[in-house]
Design an enzyme around this catalytic site. Structure first.
Site, PDB file in Angstrom:
ATOM      1  CE  LYS A  51      48.416  13.450  28.993  1.00 10.20           C
ATOM      2  NZ  LYS A  51      49.603  14.239  29.340  1.00 10.20           N
ATOM      3  CD  GLN A  95      51.024  17.603  28.783  1.00 17.22           C
ATOM      4  OE1 GLN A  95      50.084  16.948  29.209  1.00 17.22           O
ATOM      5  NE2 GLN A  95      52.049  17.054  28.169  1.00 17.22           N
ATOM      6  CG  ASP A 118      53.170  11.811  34.507  1.00 16.16           C
ATOM      7  OD1 ASP A 118      53.067  10.583  34.243  1.00 16.16           O
ATOM      8  OD2 ASP A 118      53.648  12.615  33.712  1.00 16.16           O
TER       9      ASP A 118
END
Ligand SMILES: NC(=O)c1ccc[n+]([C@@H]2O[C@H](COP(=O)([O-])OP(=O)(O)OC[C@H]3O[C@@H](n4cnc5c(N)ncnc54)[C@H](OP(=O)(O)O)[C@@H]3O)[C@@H](O)[C@H]2O)c1
Length: 295
Positions: A51, A95, A118
């Site tokens: 990422k 994450q 997200d």
């Protein structure tokens, strides 16, 4: 059988994102993404590196924050608070999965919803459920939908069967594919580990999306001739013939299912690259919303 090349489709989306970022930078605005990793879970370390690498390649401001495995909830919340307040950061991703001492849902709730790239903050989940187009939508479901659209596969009116009901993938994808308009309008069935008659359900699917994390679980006899199959699953299976000693495997028994499918994604090179591409798309969108500057 038509192989859906997620890597190529993600590459095209990334080029477009890179062009947008370059234009924004000309006007003094640089979209910024912070990715927070707690601990050293090997797949998570690899995802976070990827990422970071891609956001740099596309010209975003990228901040990688790596915290010790023993980081407390309070310490992580303090990091989130700082990022929420940081004007250089428009998107924040913590994450998953964090170590067991961390309550992930509390961390997600602490994110500024405008920076929640997200799409897991309750406000964004509610917006998605209500069909509000300003929702930030989880990257993997968004990537799956985009793969279908970019491959010319009609979603409207189709029966989509999703294996897995996590918020990160299955449940959000169901909300996305059943949205009115906006490349939705599917008839969606969500199956999980307690579902009965799974094979019967699968055989009625026009589109199957598997997100359970069990290598080779979906077999050829469970898929009807001409179905479209997206494989979200990524499991590490031992493979002494590789340098690392393992390889990535999807949920789908690829050769068997590919023999029947109209179109199918490989693992790796299918959904994975799309997840990262959509993270970049969401970060640019979040930046545009926060700065009021859009290209
Ligand atoms: N490629 C990518 O970018 C990407 C992104 C995210 C995730 N993934 C991968 O996708 C997979 C799923 O991730 P996740 O975070 O959603 O996992 P998760 O939270 O563990 O959820 C797995 C889901 O699968 C269901 N399930 C397990 N065994 C099943 C079975 N035999 N039949 C039907 N359903 C079954 C579970 O049902 P219950 O709810 O009943 O337990 C659960 O809903 C993992 O392999 C993950 O690594 C890939």
């Amino acid at each position: 059988m038509n192989l859906i090349d997620g890597k190529a489709i993600a590459g095209r989306i990334n080029e477009e994102t890179g062009r947008k970022v370059a234009l924004m930078k000309k006007h003094g605005i640089t979209p910024g993404l912070a990715v927070v990793l707690v601990g050293e879970d090997p797949p998570s370390v690899a995802y976070v590196r990827n990422k970071d690498r891609i956001s740099q390649q596309l010209g975003l401001y990228s901040r990688r924050i790596e915290l010790d495995q023993s980081t407390t909830q309070k310490e992580l919340l303090a990091v989130v608070d700082r990022l929420n307040a940081d004007p250089d950061v428009h998107g924040i991703l913590v994450q998953s999965p964090p170590p067991p001492q961390i309550d992930e849902s509390e961390i997600v709730k602490a994110l500024n919803p405008a920076k929640d790239v997200d799409g897991l903050h309750p406000l964004n989940v509610a917006k998605l459920a209500m069909g509000d187009p300003t929702a930030l939508v989880p990257c993997t479901p968004l990537g799956c939908q985009k793969l279908l659209v970019e491959s010319g596969i009609t979603i409207e009116g189709k029966h989509a069967v999703i294996l897995g009901r996590s918020m990160l993938v299955g449940k959000s994808l169901a909300l996305l594919l059943m949205r009115k308009g906006q490349h939705g309008d599917a008839t969606v069935t969500v199956a999980h580990s307690r579902s009965l008659n799974l094979t019967k359900i699968l055989l009625s699917a026009d589109i199957i999306i598997s997100a359970i994390g069990k290598a080779g679980y979906l077999r050829g006899e469970q898929v009807r001739e001409g179905a479209v199959v997206l494989d979200v699953g990524t499991s590490r299976v031992e493979d002494p013939s590789t340098r690392s000693g393992y390889r990535l495997a999807g949920d789908v028994a690829f050769d068997e299912v590919a023999a029947k499918a109209q179109a199918i994604t490989p693992v790796p090179g299918g959904v994975g690259p799309m997840t990262i591409a959509m993270l970049m798309v969401n970060t640019v969108a979040a930046c545009q919303n926060q700065t009021g500057f859009s290209v």
